[in-house]
Design an enzyme around this catalytic site. Structure first.
Site, PDB file in Angstrom:
ATOM      1  CE  LYS A  13     -15.959 -60.647 -87.524  1.00  0.00           C
ATOM      2  NZ  LYS A  13     -16.222 -59.235 -87.560  1.00  0.00           N
ATOM      3  CB  VAL A  97     -14.723 -62.522 -75.386  1.00  0.00           C
ATOM      4  CG1 VAL A  97     -14.433 -63.689 -75.042  1.00  0.00           C
ATOM      5  CG2 VAL A  97     -13.888 -61.338 -74.002  1.00  0.00           C
ATOM      6  CB  ALA A  99     -12.402 -57.432 -79.819  1.00  0.00           C
ATOM      7  N   GLY A 100     -14.969 -57.539 -81.989  1.00  0.00           N
ATOM      8  CA  GLY A 100     -15.284 -57.457 -83.223  1.00  0.00           C
ATOM      9  C   GLY A 100     -14.260 -58.183 -84.243  1.00  0.00           C
ATOM     10  CG  LEU A 101     -11.316 -59.668 -83.298  1.00  0.00           C
ATOM     11  CD1 LEU A 101      -9.891 -59.571 -81.879  1.00  0.00           C
ATOM     12  CD2 LEU A 101     -10.216 -58.744 -84.456  1.00  0.00           C
ATOM     13  CG  ASP A 138     -19.237 -62.853 -87.906  1.00  0.00           C
ATOM     14  OD1 ASP A 138     -20.821 -64.342 -87.220  1.00  0.00           O
ATOM     15  OD2 ASP A 138     -19.123 -62.612 -86.755  1.00  0.00           O
TER      16      ASP A 138
END
Length: 298
Positions: A13, A97, A99-101, A138
């Site tokens: 995301k 990993v 990485a904020g995804l 999230d």
């Protein structure tokens, strides 16, 4: 009959914007954001076993399996359905990993749906989203299946909205990783007494095109994270100089993502940035809802 084995994609995301509104006494934070799916995805193949939860990771070492969000998601459904069977999860990691995804959260949501499919969809969808929110704020977005959603509260309260057209995207992933609790702590240190945020009205057309999305505002983590890691600010500035429609720090970092007008412009940007100082992942934004689990044979 419920299948014996299923396969499901777990998409990454973006946060199109992210505002941190307040810190709760519990330590959690109130935010407002817009989540959007990327085509970049992990893959889970989940099969029934007599008992327990097994995890086989194809990719980087993810640490203690008992703490893995996919394992915790599987156990949540097994708990809810009376432990009538166990599962073995084969997880192929493609999402970087720390990485904020949202890779771990997406894996958790995929595991929820996969194990529920093996249980004959015994857990209603609304309850599945509640289980998702308990695993992580999230995770609820990923469990919803939405391609784009506004999120508020801790990020678990969602409004699905129509996404803009799919566009080419580039994700620049530096060697450094950022843990989300660290990023929030750095923000707290900069905002000991956060100032109240003013009124805001967000209309539908603001999310209809990537040009308008690019004008929505920034990511409140950027100032705190860039202050701790100047190399990430430099990466952001390099990516911003490649003429994207939209560029932001991914969630709490450390990756920087950008959306481009065409694959040619995206590929030119990748060539300009190079891979000496960061990994580059070519992907695209997604306009379709995330697919559910499908029966899988070996």
């Amino acid at each position: 009959m419920a299948p014996e084995r299923v396969r499901i994609a777990a998409h990454a995301k973006l946060n199109l914007f992210l505002r941190i509104l307040a810190r709760e006494t519990s330590g959690y934070h109130q935010i407002e954001t817009a989540f959007a799916l990327l085509e970049l995805a992990d893959e889970l193949v989940v099969r029934r076993t007599p008992r327990g939860v097994e995890l086989d990771v194809r990719g980087p070492d993810l640490g203690n399996p008992d703490e893995n969000l996919a394992v915790r998601g599987a156990r949540a459904v097994l708990d809810a359905t009376g432990h009538r069977f166990g599962v073995a999860i084969e997880l192929t990691k493609r999402i970087p990993v720390r990485a904020g995804l949202g890779g771990g959260s997406s894996d958790a949501a995929a595991a929820l749906h996969a194990v529920n499919a093996l249980a004959g969809n015994a857990v209603p969808r609304a309850e599945l989203v509640q289980l998702a929110a308990r695993l992580g704020s999230d995770v609820a977005f990923f469990a919803s299946g939405a391609a784009l959603a506004l999120g508020w509260g801790r990020g678990e309260r969602l409004l699905q909205v129509a996404p803009p057209p799919p566009m080419p995207a580039l994700v620049a992933v530096p060697a450094i990783g950022i843990a989300t609790p660290d990023a929030y702590r750095w923000w707290d240190e900069m905002h000991v007494t956060p100032a109240p945020r003013g009124a805001v009205v967000l209309d539908g057309p603001a999310l209809a095109t990537w040009g308008s999305v690019g004008r929505l505002g920034g990511n409140d983590f950027e100032l705190a994270v860039f202050g701790r890691h100047p190399a990430l600010r430099a990466l952001f500035e390099r990516v911003a100089a490649t003429h994207p429609y939209w560029v932001r720090l991914c969630g709490s970092g450390s990756a920087v993502a950008a959306v481009y007008a065409s694959e040619r412009v995206r590929d030119d940007a990748a060539m300009q940035l190079g891979t000496q100082h960061q990994q580059l992942v070519k992907t695209s934004t997604r306009a379709l809802a995330a697919p559910g689990p499908e029966p899988h044979t070996e």
